[in-house]
Design a protein around this motif. Structure first.
Motif, mmCIF file in Angstrom:
data_model
loop_
_atom_site.group_PDB
_atom_site.id
_atom_site.type_symbol
_atom_site.label_atom_id
_atom_site.label_comp_id
_atom_site.label_asym_id
_atom_site.label_seq_id
_atom_site.Cartn_x
_atom_site.Cartn_y
_atom_site.Cartn_z
ATOM 1 N N ALA A 112 0.516 -0.960 -0.106
ATOM 2 C CA ALA A 112 0.200 0.579 0.063
ATOM 3 C C ALA A 112 0.787 1.288 0.040
ATOM 4 O O ALA A 112 0.733 1.859 -0.847
ATOM 5 N N ALA B 191 0.907 4.418 -2.648
ATOM 6 C CA ALA B 191 0.519 5.206 -2.878
ATOM 7 C C ALA B 191 1.243 6.526 -2.869
ATOM 8 O O ALA B 191 1.012 7.529 -2.994
ATOM 9 N N VAL C 61 -1.144 7.460 4.098
ATOM 10 C CA VAL C 61 -1.140 6.216 4.760
ATOM 11 C C VAL C 61 -1.034 6.157 5.819
ATOM 12 O O VAL C 61 -0.699 6.519 6.386
ATOM 13 N N ALA D 91 4.902 6.306 6.659
ATOM 14 C CA ALA D 91 3.032 5.888 7.263
ATOM 15 C C ALA D 91 2.646 6.857 8.300
ATOM 16 O O ALA D 91 3.622 5.898 9.846
#
Length: 441
Positions: free
Chosen positions: A45, A49, A56, A85
């Protein structure tokens, strides 16, 4: 020269691109337990992203069921922050049930994730279920479990906390062994939860059984979705040929709850619909009225008397979900909401005129407001902003919204063009009306 990404990574990235908005400030939420599957999802992810210009947010739920769980949260936070993140920890507090602990923990996790995601402004939560999870779930279902099927794109299973939120599972064709090989290549570590091998739990037993036979059960296909003809506020109109999946979703949404009907009871209702008989039945807190070709599903107002529901206070300016079906926002202090059943005679003539076209059941299940004097009742409407949630919830449940942008439109009160049953809606008398006559802008 770097090695090309494995095929499962390419497919998962493509799923993210197909479902998610790019170049958006809205956070993409990853449910991060710290186990190998979720850590692999986090890496995937963040890579996606970063390329798309999105933040995130990793959310970790501590169920407080293992003495090491607080330490696991610390490790999860470190993994998230090392990749750039954001991270938040959530803790399941309160009593634990004597039986059904895994199911209770699963629901608590979804509630915590949904609340945190909504507060962060997110619309989609990424979950790290794999092909192995599908195989285990199918085996458990074959052995009598009532677990729902894992789908790559599905609404949050909790209500009302999960309203407007979708779950995306981009790893459903990846195997756990592949994910761990991917993490080893990245020099990333992960946590192994001993509960995954504890034979007291059904999933651990299913995992052992599949490992012993080296078999993989393919997921059963979802049932078709047809037969929803339209929704008018909190009243759903169906065809007698409605499919099982669509009828189940209609019952849950009209009843305002979370739990789908049991298979045998759903099958009995479907058989009666197919036979053409006129009948009234109650299931999942919803009422089914079938007469001729008209089949309507509404809230069963008798449930309010059976459960002795109390007035629900409406805090000033705060959106409050009442009975799982209506969103209410009060502009002044002192308002509470109650069902209309038993209070219709106290409404004004204009309020009664609004309700007159509805069936008696639908009238009695509408929200009514009281303030100061308990006998001073008014129909929820423009004074206290009232919005029915049934149509949008049903569209989410039946694949009527396929992209994150659809969810953003829904949050602003607009039903997207690919809305499942936007081609026709039913008026209060059951006659079809064209969408341009009823479309909310």
């Amino acid at each position: 020269m770097s090695q090309p990404d494995p095929d499962w990574v390419v497919r998962a990235q493509a799923r993210l691109t197909a479902r998610l908005e790019t170049d958006s400030p809205r956070p993409l939420v990853v449910a991060l337990s710290g186990g190998g599957d979720s850590v692999a999802l986090l890496h995937l992810a963040v890579d996606w992203a970063d390329a798309q210009g999105r933040p995130v947010l990793a959310l970790t739920v501590d169920h407080a069921l293992n003495p090491d769980s607080a330490g696991w949260s610390i490790r999860a936070e470190a993994a998230a922050r090392a990749l750039g993140a954001d991270w938040r920890g959530l803790v399941w507090r309160g009593d634990r049930p004597a039986t059904g602990l895994p199911a209770a923990a699963r629901l608590a996790r979804h509630r915590l994730l949904a609340d945190a995601a909504r507060k962060a402004g997110a619309r989609v939560i990424l979950l790290a279920h794999t092909a192995d999870d599908i195989a285990e779930s199918e085996l458990m279902r074959a052995q009598g479990s009532t677990l729902g099927r894992l789908r790559d794109w599905s609404p949050s299973p909790v209500w009302p906390e999960g309203r407007g939120l979708m779950l995306l599972r981009p790893l459903l064709d990846a195997r756990r062994a592949d994910l761990r090989a991917y993490l080893r290549d990245r020099n990333a570590d992960w946590i192994e939860d001993p509960a995954n091998d504890d034979p007291r739990f059904a999933r651990a037993r299913a995992r052992r059984s599949l490992a012993a036979t080296a078999s993989v059960l393919a997921p059963a296909p979802d049932g078709p979705v047809t037969g929803v003809l339209g929704v008018q506020d909190d009243v759903i109109r169906l065809s007698r040929q409605v499919t099982a999946r669509a009828l189940s979703a209609a019952l849950v949404c009209a009843g305002g709850g979370e739990r789908p009907p049991r298979g045998e009871r759903l099958a009995a209702i479907l058989e009666r619909l197919r036979s053409g008989q006129a009948f009234t039945a109650t299931l999942c807190g919803a009422r089914i009225d079938a007469n001729g070709e008209h089949v309507f599903v509404t809230r069963e107002p008798g449930e309010f008397r059976r459960l002795a529901s109390q007035p629900l206070p409406l805090p000033l300016g705060v959106e409050t979900v009442w009975d799982g079906r209506w969103s209410l926002t009060a502009p002044e202090d002192g308002w509470s909401v109650v069902p209309a059943v038993g209070r219709l005679a106290g409404l004004s003539d204009p309020d009664r005129a609004v309700l007159a076209p509805l069936s008696p059941a639908a009238r009695n299940a509408r929200p009514v407001l009281i303030r100061n004097a308990p006998d001073a009742s008014v129909l929820a409407g423009e004074g206290v902003k009232a919005k029915a949630l049934v149509e949008a919830r049903l569209a989410l449940a039946l694949d009527g919204m396929t992209h994150e942008l659809d969810l953003d439109a829904l949050a602003r009160g607009v039903l997207p063009r690919n809305h499942l049953f936007s081609g026709v809606t039913s008026s209060n008398d059951g006659a079809p009306t064209r969408p341009e006559e009823t479309r909310r802008e």
